[in-house]
Design an enzyme around this catalytic site. Structure first.
Site, PDB file in Angstrom:
ATOM      1  N   GLN A  13       0.819  -1.203   0.000  1.00 52.71           N
ATOM      2  CA  GLN A  13       0.000   0.000   0.000  1.00 52.71           C
ATOM      3  C   GLN A  13       0.859   1.261   0.000  1.00 52.71           C
ATOM      4  OE1 GLN A  13      -2.798  -2.220   3.208  1.00 52.71           O
ATOM      5  NE2 GLN A  13      -3.447  -0.132   2.815  1.00 52.71           N
ATOM      6  N   ARG A  45      -8.291  -0.822   8.467  1.00 49.52           N
ATOM      7  CA  ARG A  45      -9.211   0.291   8.257  1.00 49.52           C
ATOM      8  C   ARG A  45      -9.398   1.086   9.548  1.00 49.52           C
ATOM      9  NH1 ARG A  45     -13.563  -1.845   3.837  1.00 49.52           N
ATOM     10  NH2 ARG A  45     -14.277   0.183   3.122  1.00 49.52           N
ATOM     11  N   CYS A  46      -8.282   1.290  10.286  1.00 52.32           N
ATOM     12  CA  CYS A  46      -8.396   1.873  11.610  1.00 52.32           C
ATOM     13  C   CYS A  46      -8.086   3.350  11.659  1.00 52.32           C
ATOM     14  CB  CYS A  46      -7.465   1.143  12.583  1.00 52.32           C
ATOM     15  SG  CYS A  46      -5.726   1.507  12.303  1.00 52.32           S
ATOM     16  N   GLU A  88     -12.727   4.502   5.674  1.00 50.07           N
ATOM     17  CA  GLU A  88     -12.575   3.811   6.953  1.00 50.07           C
ATOM     18  C   GLU A  88     -13.702   4.110   7.921  1.00 50.07           C
ATOM     19  OE1 GLU A  88      -7.883   3.105   7.450  1.00 50.07           O
ATOM     20  OE2 GLU A  88      -8.559   5.176   7.470  1.00 50.07           O
TER      21      GLU A  88
END
Lengths: 163, 287, 803
Positions: free
Chosen positions: C237, C384-385, C757
């Site tokens: 990523q 996804r925090c 997110e």
């Protein structure tokens, strides 16, 4: 360890290859035949990203040996579109945003295409059940349901038109 | 992810398969649906030197009605069970329960015979077979023998099937008119084994249970016939108290393994719940 | 030009730019099986790598016997830490200022840790060879509980840190202590509590979970010994960061390192870190002079790659008797596993946890996070925090409910009472965040009206009054604000590289364009949404704007895609780059039309002379002119690059409401309704946003209702396959209802905040809130996740509610 010579028809083309008995169908497709549409997502037969059609049935190709397909017919996502025309499920997934990262998509498409043959006019619950062997982490399934409903409608319309 | 090496055999008849089993002994495993065996081999928990693929043996397939008995080939897949008009008419419990097993793709390969022969307490067909009073036709070098489902399951991965035998057919009595049945399977998600499951086949006379068989899935080292629970409800109506008595009799024989599905207390309690639900549903379907 | 002029509206539609739910440009390859994921890549002479992993959590390695493996035909190498030592690559720096073993160096720190690698002709032989490597372990006592890890006599996990009383983030006061990080004003918070009429406290655990994208991690590393160049295709990523780190580790100049993130099958923060597998494949390729592919399997992915959460939190609120919050205090024990490999901006070892004052105007607040080593997989930030915003939002939303229950106040009412009001923005929180914009009340009203909240509460009251009700009904409400878009380089950096992002755009002579950014999509639809931004800025149809990301040899430097930063940071860079082009185009158009720049208006896709509709030049015409005959003083061509250093984070927010029914007989929960209203500012593609919301809500559902990573006392990770790790199918997944409001970010060039997110961050506490709410009439203030049927049933039994 002797390899076995197998003859498998994949997307309408006959392939004769020598394979180890332990060669999984998914690896045969991806490595031997360079059909990398079907993917690998787990080793316990849960995720379904490896789903293809074998002798007219949806199958998880990671849990089948290539030798078991000797003399058989395998259809993969690469063979879905015919003569440059997308299959109704492919069109449905595009129109209804049924994919994001695309990793589960080939398995979803192959399963959806076969599912609509099994059940041409499914309810939403039947679609969810029918697709319960295919995991997705991106879409939450909601648009996949809509994509399949789109495809069902399109296939019905073609069937009516043809009749 | 990658299975170890093995030799592959694809016999075309039961006789050929038995001959191979005799030759290769404990080094060989039968490959039926493959969805229990192949994952174990991919994780290298099982490393048989030989696989005997029995998918190409026509005698092991097909469903037919012989008199009042459904004769189901051991290699009948779950989806074939679901789609069988014969079973839908005569033993609707099987098509209904098969839909609760695994997922659509796995159901195209997983077989009733494999599910039974594996001896896995988590599998569903053992309890279903017991509830159906089914029997199994086993064939070995000395010929065929028939064993009642009631007697077949001995322990985890232990059945009466000998190493040199093949399970060929499952014989199920066709439902007499008015029979009701149900399979209640509590699971964490689609495709999971049962946290607890209960199969019931019954008949009623007026407002009371006149015949009943109750069997439990995955709450002991094997599928269990809950005979005391049967006795608790036989001849009785389905009152709250009677249902509870049956559930209590069933939970008394439970001996589940603690795992991520639940501890012993939960699984046992859920067995009781599934018994009640299955009894109520089956009773409601009796005519 | 005699063609009829379409109306501005028609031309805008034809652009399919900002705001259009246009279909995705990237779909064609994915629906035809022509995606290009790492495992699809084959190179001539490519070898395969497999990893030998430790079956135990804490042990000394006595002996590694490679003989049997090396003797196998087709095996090229078997490497251990000993082989990496001369290259000084047996350990590597982590993104959090710690070090991590690349291959276990005499000691195993967590189960499934990498111990040796084998390189073979194909993956089948590699698997056989890996199974043939013999390793002798001497087991040590494992430490699994972070509280136990901090006890005086606890086993030493990190012998390599012996004697080091300073870590990357300050003092270490115990051999298993990593850092203690504080934010806020402790004195002010303590004073608020000392004087408060009402205080509540709650302990809560946010369990360790795993992002589990469907594609596992992997790479194809290819060192060309003739050119001295390294190319690596990798599931990353953040490809540019990988390039910089690989260059530092290998000594190969960055100019000779090419990192390519091709198509990625889901990231969710699992593909940010640099894993030992990548380093080993690169080393193997350099040593053998051939391409080496490594792709992990699912158990390896779950057991050894970046996990998420594992925060033990103690929250306290001080309040007035009518529910006005006066102060917040939070203490956290953060279990990072055996190495602190967290992907956080350097200065923030607890990420953005200090967003934990949430959507509320809290005058005094303090939080303290203590990082701890245990014998578990390294990591902590993933899934996804938004850099620990999941934990922060969970904490504050739970605490507000606890307070509401204590005061017998409605959970919507107490939130409205404490909201930061619209007029207060930009709002500086007690933790120093400057929230850019928000209108929580409007959004809350919209949601409560949509679900008929009073009717739901009435229904719940009726059910509570009926002792035979077969279900318990719960209503969960969460009003969250998140902080994303990391971030301003003066506070946000990854290994020293500021967290700006970038875009370069080049318009071709015939009017189409190519654009490259420093981010990398993993399903978020950048090829479409980025083109839409450019389309609106430059009046070129998005259909002919080619977007590329992920190849460090062509893309401008960026920090990658995670933490919802793409739209806030790269999206801004895109707009700014486009505006540079726009400014030059205006000059060219003015020259072509022989007017001053001030006499021109811009309308959709053209510069028009004020007051004369017939005199205009489209961007396409300007582009041709730029290559044909630019005006004197201007260079030919029409392109720009912009590196955007954001002035601030962005603060998307949402209001989520869940109605569920718990089966009192089994503990199973049926989600009856989930209403998700999100405000991400300007919405680029509503269809794509909605898809992201569905996906995030589904992940949140999985986390809250079933995911866990249970370790036994010996450090064995139980349930590390998809049999047990809960990934819901279409059958389990609820139907999602989505809604939105639009409160643009005032500091962002297009007012957009990022959204992907939010559904994960916000939904998890919503499910928990609903579950707890179902039990609230029995005085239950909190129940830890996961809310599996088993765990919920135990709670039912505990409170005499089971049937």
């Amino acid at each position: 360890m002797a390899k076995k010579l197998i003859s498998v028809t994949v997307n309408g083309r006959v392939h004769e290859k020598a394979v180890e008995p332990r060669t999984l169908l998914i690896h045969f497709l991806r490595e031997e035949l360079n059909l990398t549409g079907a993917h690998i997502g787990c080793e316990t037969s849960h995720c379904g990203v490896c789903t293809v059609d074998v002798d007219g049935q949806s199958v998880k190709s990671c849990t089948l040996l290539a030798v078991q397909c000797d003399g058989g017919q395998v259809d993969t996502v690469e063979g879905l579109a015919q003569g440059g025309v997308l299959h109704a499920v492919q069109e449905g997934f595009y129109k209804e945003h049924g994919l994001q990262c695309g990793f589960c998509t080939p398995g979803m498409l192959m399963r959806a295409a076969r599912f609509l043959q099994e059940n041409p006019n499914p309810s939403e619950d039947e679609i969810r059940m029918g697709m319960s062997g295919n995991l997705c982490r991106c879409t939450g399934y909601q648009n996949i349901i809509k994509s399949i409903q789109y495809a069902a409608k399109k296939l019905q319309e073609s069937a009516t038109a043809a009749a | 992810m990658i299975p170890p090496r093995f030799e592959y055999h694809a016999p075309r008849s039961v006789g050929e398969a038995i001959a191979l089993l005799g030759q290769l002994g404990s080094e060989a495993k039968l490959l039926a649906g493959g969805h229990s065996l192949l994952p174990m081999m991919k994780l290298r928990f099982a490393e048989p030197a030989h696989l005997i693929d029995i998918n190409r043996i026509p005698e092991l397939r097909g469903i037919r009605l012989e008199g009042q008995t459904l004769v189901i080939g051991a290699m009948t897949t779950e989806n074939e069970l679901i789609n069988s008009a014969l079973l839908q008419a005569h033993v609707p419990l099987l098509p209904e329960a098969a839909q609760m097993i695994a997922d659509p793709q796995v159901r195209n390969r997983g077989t009733i015979g494999g599910d039974i022969a594996h001896g896995d307490p988590g599998n569903d067909h053992p309890a279903l077979s017991i509830a159906l009073n089914a029997s199994f036709v086993l064939e070995g070098p000395k010929g065929r023998r028939t064993v009642a489902a009631d007697d077949f399951f001995l322990g985890t991965y232990m059945t009466l099937l000998e190493e040199n035998e093949v399970l060929c057919e499952i014989h199920v009595p066709a439902f007499a008119a008015g029979t009701g049945s149900a399979y209640e399977k509590l699971k964490r998600k689609t495709g999971d084994w049962a946290t607890a499951g209960c199969a019931v086949v019954m008949r009623r006379q007026g407002g009371v249970v006149s015949e009943v068989r109750i069997a439990l899935t995955n709450v002991a080292p094997t599928a269990l016939r809950a005979e005391a629970a049967e006795q608790a409800i036989l001849g009785k109506e389905l009152s709250v108290a009677n249902l509870q008595a049956a559930a209590d009799a069933a939970t008394a024989i439970c001996d589940p393994a603690e795992d991520l599905r639940g501890d012993i207390e939960y699984k046992t309690a859920m067995a009781g719940q599934m018994v009640k639900r299955a009894l109520v549903k089956a009773f409601g379907r009796c005519a | 030009m005699n063609a009829p002029i379409l109306s501005a509206e028609a031309r805008e539609l034809a652009l399919a730019g900002m705001g259009a739910s246009r279909l995705r440009k990237e779909d064609a390859r994915f629906i035809q099986g022509k995606g290009n994921y790492v495992d699809d890549i084959k190179m001539a002479g490519m070898l395969h790598m497999d990893i030998v992993r430790a079956p135990v959590a804490h042990a000394r390695i006595k002996r590694i016997n490679k003989e049997a493996a090396l003797a196998m035909p087709g095996v090229h190498a078997v490497l251990t830490a000993e082989d990496l030592k001369p290259l000084k690559l047996h350990w590597m720096p982590t993104l959090a200022g710690d070090v991590q073993a690349v291959l276990a160096d005499g000691k195993v720190h967590f189960q499934m840790q990498e111990v040796a690698i084998v390189i073979a002709d194909d993956r089948y032989i590699a698997a056989d060879a890996a199974a043939a490597v013999e390793v002798e372990y001497e087991e040590l006592e494992a430490v699994i509980d972070p509280y136990a890890a901090l006890q005086p006599g606890a086993p030493v996990i990190r012998e390599d840190l012996a004697g080091k009383t300073e870590g990357a983030h300050g003092k270490r006061d115990h051999h298993n202590h990593i850092f203690t990080w504080d934010a806020g004003d402790k004195a002010a918070a303590d004073a608020a509590f000392a004087n408060a009429p009402v205080t509540v406290s709650q302990h809560m655990y946010y369990p360790r979970v795993h992002p589990c994208p469907l594609e596992t991690c992997g790479c194809v590393a290819s060192f060309d010994p003739i050119r001295g160049e390294l190319t690596t295709y990798i599931t990353s990523q953040a490809p540019h960061v990988v390039r910089t780190v690989v260059s530092m580790l290998s000594g190969i100049p960055e100019s000779k390192v090419r990192i390519v993130s091709p198509d990625i099958g889901g990231g969710f923060g699992n593909k940010v870190g640099i894993y030992p597998g990548y380093v080993c494949a690169i080393v193997a390729s350099i040593v053998l002079g051939r391409p080496v592919k490594w792709v992990e399997d699912r158990m390896e992915n779950i057991s050894s790659t970046a996990f998420a959460r594992d925060y033990h939190m103690d929250g306290e609120l001080a309040a007035t008797p009518d529910g006005k919050i006066l102060g917040l205090r939070v203490n956290v024990i953060a279990d990072h596993g055996a190495f602190d490999a967290c992907a956080d901006p350097t200065k923030f070892p607890a990420g953005m946890f200090h967003i934990c004052s949430g959507s509320y105007d809290i005058p005094a607040a303090h939080c303290s996070v203590k990082g701890v080593y245990t014998n578990k997989t390294p990591g902590g930030v993933a899934y996804r925090c938004s850099f620990r915003v999941t934990e922060a939002v969970y904490l504050i939303e739970r605490m507000v409910d606890v307070l509401a229950q204590k005061l017998n106040m409605d959970k919507a009412e107490i939130r409205a009472k404490n909201f930061i009001q619209k007029e207060q923005f930009p709002y500086t929180s007690a933790f120093g965040f400057e929230y850019d914009s928000g209108d929580y009340q409007t959004a809350l009203t919209k949601v409560l009206d949509a679900v008929d909240y009073p009717a739901l509460r009435a229904e719940q009251a009726a059910k509570r009054a009926d002792p035979d009700s077969p279900t318990l009904m719960g209503i969960g409400l969460v009003t969250f604000t998140e902080v994303v878009g990391a971030g301003p380089s003066k506070i946000c950096d990854i290994l020293g590289v500021g967290m700006f992002d970038s875009c370069e755009i080049r318009i071709h002579p015939t009017g189409s364009a190519i654009a490259r950014m420093g981010t990398i999509t993993q399903g978020q639809g950048h090829q479409t949404t980025y083109a839409q931004i450019i389309a609106t800025e430059l009046g070129i149809p998005s259909e002919v704007i080619q977007v590329e990301e992920g190849d460090t040899s062509t893309a401008p430097y960026g920090l990658g895609t995670y933490g919802s930063r793409s739209t806030p940071v790269a999206g801004a860079a895109i707009a700014m780059a486009a505006r540079k082009i726009h400014a030059k185009a205006r000059k060219i158009a003015a020259h072509m039309l022989e007017v001053n720049e001030a006499d021109l208006d811009w309308e959709v896709d053209r510069f028009k002379v004020k007051g004369d509709d017939a005199k205009f030049k489209t961007m396409a015409e300007v582009a041709w002119q730029a290559y044909h005959q630019p005006p004197a003083g201007l260079e030919p061509g029409l392109e720009a690059v912009h590196y955007y250093d954001p002035p601030n984070f962005t603060f998307p927010f949402g209001i989520y409401l869940c109605v569920l029914d718990i089966d009192r007989a089994t503990g199973e929960t049926k989600i009856r309704r989930f209403y998700a209203l999100d405000d991400c500012g300007t919405r680029i593609n509503p269809m794509i946003i909605e898809g992201q919301i569905h996906g995030g809500l589904t992940e949140g559902f999985a986390v809250a209702m079933g995911q866990q990573m249970p370790y036994d006392a010996q450090g064995n990770l139980l349930g590390n396959t998809l049999m047990d790790y809960f990934l819901p199918t279409a059958v389990e997944t609820p139907h999602w209802e989505t809604d939105h409001t639009v409160t643009p970010s005032p500091h962002h060039p297009i007012g957009a905040k990022g959204v992907a997110e939010s559904p994960h961050v916000g939904s998890i506490p919503t499910f928990t809130a609903a579950i707890v709410d179902a039990f609230a009439h029995k005085g239950v203030t909190h129940l830890d996740m996961p809310h599996s049927a088993f765990r919920v049933w135990k709670s039912l039994k505990q409170h005499g509610l089971n049937l």
